[in-house]
Write a protein that holds these residues in place. Structure first.
Motif, mmCIF file in Angstrom:
data_model
loop_
_atom_site.group_PDB
_atom_site.id
_atom_site.type_symbol
_atom_site.label_atom_id
_atom_site.label_comp_id
_atom_site.label_asym_id
_atom_site.label_seq_id
_atom_site.Cartn_x
_atom_site.Cartn_y
_atom_site.Cartn_z
ATOM 1 N N ILE A 1 0.378 -0.895 0.096
ATOM 2 C CA ILE A 1 0.172 0.256 -0.576
ATOM 3 C C ILE A 1 1.457 1.215 0.102
ATOM 4 C CG2 ILE A 1 -1.833 1.432 1.675
ATOM 5 C CD1 ILE A 1 -3.094 -1.021 2.289
ATOM 6 N N ALA A 2 1.883 1.217 0.927
ATOM 7 C CA ALA A 2 2.910 2.617 0.917
ATOM 8 C C ALA A 2 3.724 2.374 -0.321
ATOM 9 C CB ALA A 2 3.735 2.481 1.982
ATOM 10 N N ALA A 3 4.305 1.673 -1.381
ATOM 11 C CA ALA A 3 4.411 1.607 -2.482
ATOM 12 C C ALA A 3 3.764 2.104 -3.628
ATOM 13 C CB ALA A 3 4.668 0.657 -2.616
ATOM 14 N N ALA A 4 2.304 2.067 -3.445
ATOM 15 C CA ALA A 4 1.004 2.410 -4.256
ATOM 16 C C ALA A 4 0.740 4.091 -4.366
ATOM 17 C CB ALA A 4 0.236 1.508 -4.500
ATOM 18 N N LYS A 5 0.734 4.028 -3.029
ATOM 19 C CA LYS A 5 1.061 5.652 -2.633
ATOM 20 C C LYS A 5 2.253 6.451 -2.712
ATOM 21 C CE LYS A 5 -2.071 5.903 1.397
ATOM 22 N NZ LYS A 5 -2.322 5.344 2.913
ATOM 23 N N ALA B 1 4.147 5.710 -5.159
ATOM 24 C CA ALA B 1 3.685 5.944 -7.438
ATOM 25 C C ALA B 1 2.891 6.661 -7.295
ATOM 26 C CB ALA B 1 3.789 4.116 -7.399
ATOM 27 N N ASP B 2 1.971 6.593 -6.919
ATOM 28 C CA ASP B 2 0.718 7.383 -7.134
ATOM 29 C C ASP B 2 1.173 8.904 -6.883
ATOM 30 O OD1 ASP B 2 -1.261 5.761 -7.818
ATOM 31 O OD2 ASP B 2 -1.543 5.853 -5.712
ATOM 32 N N SER B 3 2.321 9.549 -6.106
ATOM 33 C CA SER B 3 2.607 11.257 -5.560
ATOM 34 C C SER B 3 3.648 10.738 -6.513
ATOM 35 C CB SER B 3 3.027 11.306 -4.233
ATOM 36 O OG SER B 3 4.398 9.908 -3.816
ATOM 37 N N ILE B 4 4.308 9.921 -7.028
ATOM 38 C CA ILE B 4 5.483 10.261 -7.690
ATOM 39 C C ILE B 4 5.163 10.336 -9.329
ATOM 40 C CG2 ILE B 4 6.900 8.952 -9.580
ATOM 41 C CD1 ILE B 4 7.659 7.502 -6.654
ATOM 42 N N ALA B 5 3.664 9.682 -9.566
ATOM 43 C CA ALA B 5 3.053 10.610 -11.598
ATOM 44 C C ALA B 5 2.207 11.747 -11.203
ATOM 45 C CB ALA B 5 1.924 9.841 -11.445
ATOM 46 N N ALA B 6 2.022 12.041 -9.689
ATOM 47 C CA ALA B 6 1.181 13.114 -9.671
ATOM 48 C C ALA B 6 2.367 14.269 -10.200
ATOM 49 C CB ALA B 6 0.644 13.517 -8.107
ATOM 50 N N ALA B 7 3.732 13.973 -9.580
ATOM 51 C CA ALA B 7 3.925 15.544 -9.805
ATOM 52 C C ALA B 7 5.239 15.068 -10.998
ATOM 53 C CB ALA B 7 4.802 14.621 -8.296
ATOM 54 N N GLU B 8 5.853 13.772 -11.378
ATOM 55 C CA GLU B 8 5.682 14.267 -13.009
ATOM 56 C C GLU B 8 4.831 15.035 -14.189
ATOM 57 O OE1 GLU B 8 6.311 10.298 -13.591
ATOM 58 O OE2 GLU B 8 8.338 9.514 -13.068
ATOM 59 N N ALA B 9 3.453 14.140 -13.650
ATOM 60 C CA ALA B 9 2.621 15.287 -13.996
ATOM 61 C C ALA B 9 2.219 16.829 -14.193
ATOM 62 C CB ALA B 9 1.112 15.051 -14.001
ATOM 63 N N ALA B 10 2.336 17.566 -12.830
ATOM 64 C CA ALA B 10 2.427 19.056 -12.422
ATOM 65 C C ALA B 10 3.981 19.245 -13.004
ATOM 66 C CB ALA B 10 3.181 18.873 -11.276
#
Length: 74
Positions: free
Chosen positions: A36-40, A42-51
């Motif tokens: 679950i921590a790894a998925a979170k 990955a989600d935050s990294i994807a959001a930062a890359e999108a920003a």
């Protein structure tokens, strides 16, 4: 004496089985929490890359608009 030794050994085996049974689920729970921590993460990294991509696109649009303005001024 032989019965006493058997009893002590049986008690040791039962104690070992109980300790394995009581601690066996901790590994599964830790693995679930880690996934679950790894998925979170990955989600935050994807959001930062999108920003970052959106900021880069905005900067490119601003640069293109400035170039168009400079070309029109000439």
């Amino acid at each position: 004496m032989k019965t006493f030794t058997k009893s002590v050994m049986m008690l040791a085996v039962v104690a070992a089985c109980v300790s394995f049974a009581s601690c066996g689920n901790a590994g599964a729970e830790k693995a679930k929490a880690d996934s679950i921590a790894a998925a979170k993460a990955a989600d935050s990294i994807a959001a930062a890359e999108a920003a970052a991509a959106a900021a880069a696109a905005a900067a490119a649009d601003t640069t293109a608009a400035a170039a168009d303005t400079a070309a029109a001024a000439q």
